[in-house]
Design a protein around this motif. Structure first.
Motif, short mmCIF file in Angstrom:
data_model
loop_
_atom_site.label_atom_id
_atom_site.label_comp_id
_atom_site.label_asym_id
_atom_site.label_seq_id
_atom_site.Cartn_x
_atom_site.Cartn_y
_atom_site.Cartn_z
N SER A 19 0.84 -1.21 0.00
CA SER A 19 0.00 0.00 0.00
C SER A 19 0.86 1.24 0.00
N SER A 35 2.34 9.17 -3.52
CA SER A 35 1.39 9.18 -4.63
C SER A 35 1.88 10.09 -5.76
N THR A 48 0.78 3.46 -17.66
CA THR A 48 0.24 3.18 -16.33
C THR A 48 0.91 1.95 -15.77
N ASN A 51 -2.90 0.04 -11.46
CA ASN A 51 -4.31 0.42 -11.45
C ASN A 51 -4.71 0.57 -9.99
N ARG A 52 -4.99 1.81 -9.59
CA ARG A 52 -5.26 2.09 -8.19
C ARG A 52 -6.74 2.39 -7.97
N THR A 53 -7.30 1.76 -6.94
CA THR A 53 -8.64 2.09 -6.47
C THR A 53 -8.53 2.40 -5.00
N THR A 54 -9.65 2.74 -4.37
CA THR A 54 -9.61 3.05 -2.94
C THR A 54 -9.30 1.81 -2.10
N ARG A 55 -9.52 0.62 -2.68
CA ARG A 55 -9.35 -0.61 -1.90
C ARG A 55 -8.15 -1.46 -2.31
N ARG A 56 -7.73 -1.34 -3.53
CA ARG A 56 -6.67 -2.24 -3.95
C ARG A 56 -5.82 -1.61 -5.06
N MET A 57 -4.66 -2.24 -5.27
CA MET A 57 -3.75 -1.83 -6.34
C MET A 57 -3.38 -3.08 -7.14
N ASP A 58 -3.42 -2.94 -8.43
CA ASP A 58 -3.03 -4.05 -9.30
C ASP A 58 -2.00 -3.56 -10.31
#
Length: 298
Positions: A19, A35, A48, A51-58
Motif C-alpha cells: 500500500s 502518490s 500506467t 491500477n489504483r482504487t480506494t481498496r486495492r492496487m493491481d
C-alpha cells in the motif's frame, strides 16, 4: 525525462509493502508524496504501472515488467555501492605511477616486492619518463617529481627531500687525484645535465656564494646515465642521495668535498589531480614510499 533511482525505490516499496501508506512509512515520506512520485514516474514513462482504487492496487502488464527491471537496477546499484565501499577499505585496483628513471630504479623498484606483499590487490603499472608529463594524457594516477615544482593545477604532496652529493669513483680519484678545494674542480672532468640549467648548479660554498655553476665536460639528460658514467670513472658528478646511497655504502662512489657542501636538498613531491577524496590505493603507495625515502634521506 528519465526515471530516477529514488522513484524506482518508491515504486518497488509500494508494491512490496502492499500500500501507499505502508510504503510512506517505510521510506519516511507522506502518503501524498508517495502518490505524487508514482504519478510522476508514470508520466515520465508515459504508461500506467498500477491500477489504483480506494481498496486495492493491481500491477498492469507494463507495471509487472517494470517492477522486475527496477528490482534488478536497484540490486545492481546496491552491489556497486558495496563494492565501492569495500574498495575504500581494502586498497585495490590499477595504480599507474610515473617517475624519472633514476627514482623509479632506485626508490621504487627495490621495494615493489614488499609493497605487493602488503597490498596484493593493487595492480602496479610503472612508467619512466625524464620529462614532465601530462597525467591525464598518459593515464597516470601519480607522478613523482624531483626538484622545485612549477605552478600547477595538480595537487602536490611532499614526500621529503634528498641531499645532493659530489661524487666520483675510486678509480677516477686514483687516476686524477682528489680535489682538495672547490676551485680545484676546474681541472677535473665534470659530468652534468643537458637539460634543466639549475641541475648544473652544485651545492658547494665558494667565494661567490653557496652554489657553483659548472661547465660539464660531458652531459646527459638522465641522472642514471650520469651515475653510470661516474661509476665507469669518467668524471665527477653531483647526484641525489636517493639514487647513490647504495653506491656510497658499498664504496663504488666516494663523496668529494663534503666539508664544502652547502647542504642543499632536492625536494621530492608526488603530484596528482585534485580530488575531494584521494583513492586509498594512492594514499597507501604515497605513505609507503615516504617511509622508504625517510630511511635514507640523511
Amino acid at each position: 525525462m528519465k526515471a530516477r533511482s529514488d522513484e524506482l525505490q518508491v515504486f518497488v516499496s509500494v508494491i512490496e509493502s502492499g500500500s501507499i501508506s505502508a510504503a510512506a512509512e517505510q521510506v519516511g515520506q507522506t502518503p501524498s508524496a508517495i502518490s505524487r512520485t508514482l504519478s510522476r514516474l508514470e508520466a515520465k514513462l508515459e504508461t500506467t504501472l498500477i491500477n489504483r482504487t480506494t481498496r486495492r492496487m493491481d500491477l498492469t502488464e507494463e507495471g509487472k515488467f517494470f517492477l522486475e527491471k527496477a528490482k534488478q537496477i536497484l540490486a545492481q546499484m546496491d552491489e556497486l555501492e558495496e563494492r565501492l565501499s569495500l574498495r575504500q577499505q581494502v586498497p585495490s585496483g590499477r595504480l599507474r605511477i610515473n617517475a624519472a628513471s633514476p627514482f623509479m630504479l632506485h626508490a621504487v623498484v627495490p621495494y615493489v616486492a614488499e609493497f605487493r606483499r602488503l597490498y596484493p590487490d593493487i595492480l602496479l603499472e610503472l612508467n619512466s619518463n625524464d620529462l614532465i608529463i601530462d597525467l591525464l594524457e598518459q593515464s597516470t594516477d601519480v607522478a613523482i617529481r624531483i626538484g622545485t615544482l612549477a605552478d600547477s593545477t595538480l595537487h602536490a604532496r611532499s614526500l621529503g627531500s634528498s641531499p645532493l652529493n659530489i661524487l666520483a669513483s675510486p678509480a677516477y680519484l686514483k687516476q686524477h687525484g682528489t680535489p682538495a678545494t672547490v676551485e680545484a674542480l676546474a681541472s677535473h672532468a665534470l659530468l652534468g645535465f643537458t637539460q634543466t640549467e639549475s641541475l648544473n648548479h652544485w651545492p658547494l660554498r665558494h667565494a661567490e656564494g653557496d652554489r657553483l655553476q659548472i661547465q660539464p665536460a660531458m652531459s646527459a639528460s638522465s641522472g642514471e646515465t650520469l651515475r653510470q658514467l661516474a661509476l665507469a670513472g669518467e668524471g665527477i658528478v653531483c647526484l641525489s642521495h636517493f639514487m647513490t646511497h647504495e653506491d656510497i655504502r658499498l664504496g663504488r662512489l666516494v663523496v668529494v668535498l663534503p666539508e664544502a657542501n652547502s647542504g642543499h636538498r632536492q625536494p621530492i613531491h608526488a603530484v596528482y589531480y585534485r580530488n575531494s577524496q584521494l583513492a586509498l590505493r594512492i594514499q597507501c603507495f604515497l605513505d609507503f614510499i615516504q617511509k622508504k625515502l625517510a630511511g635514507y634521506a640523511a
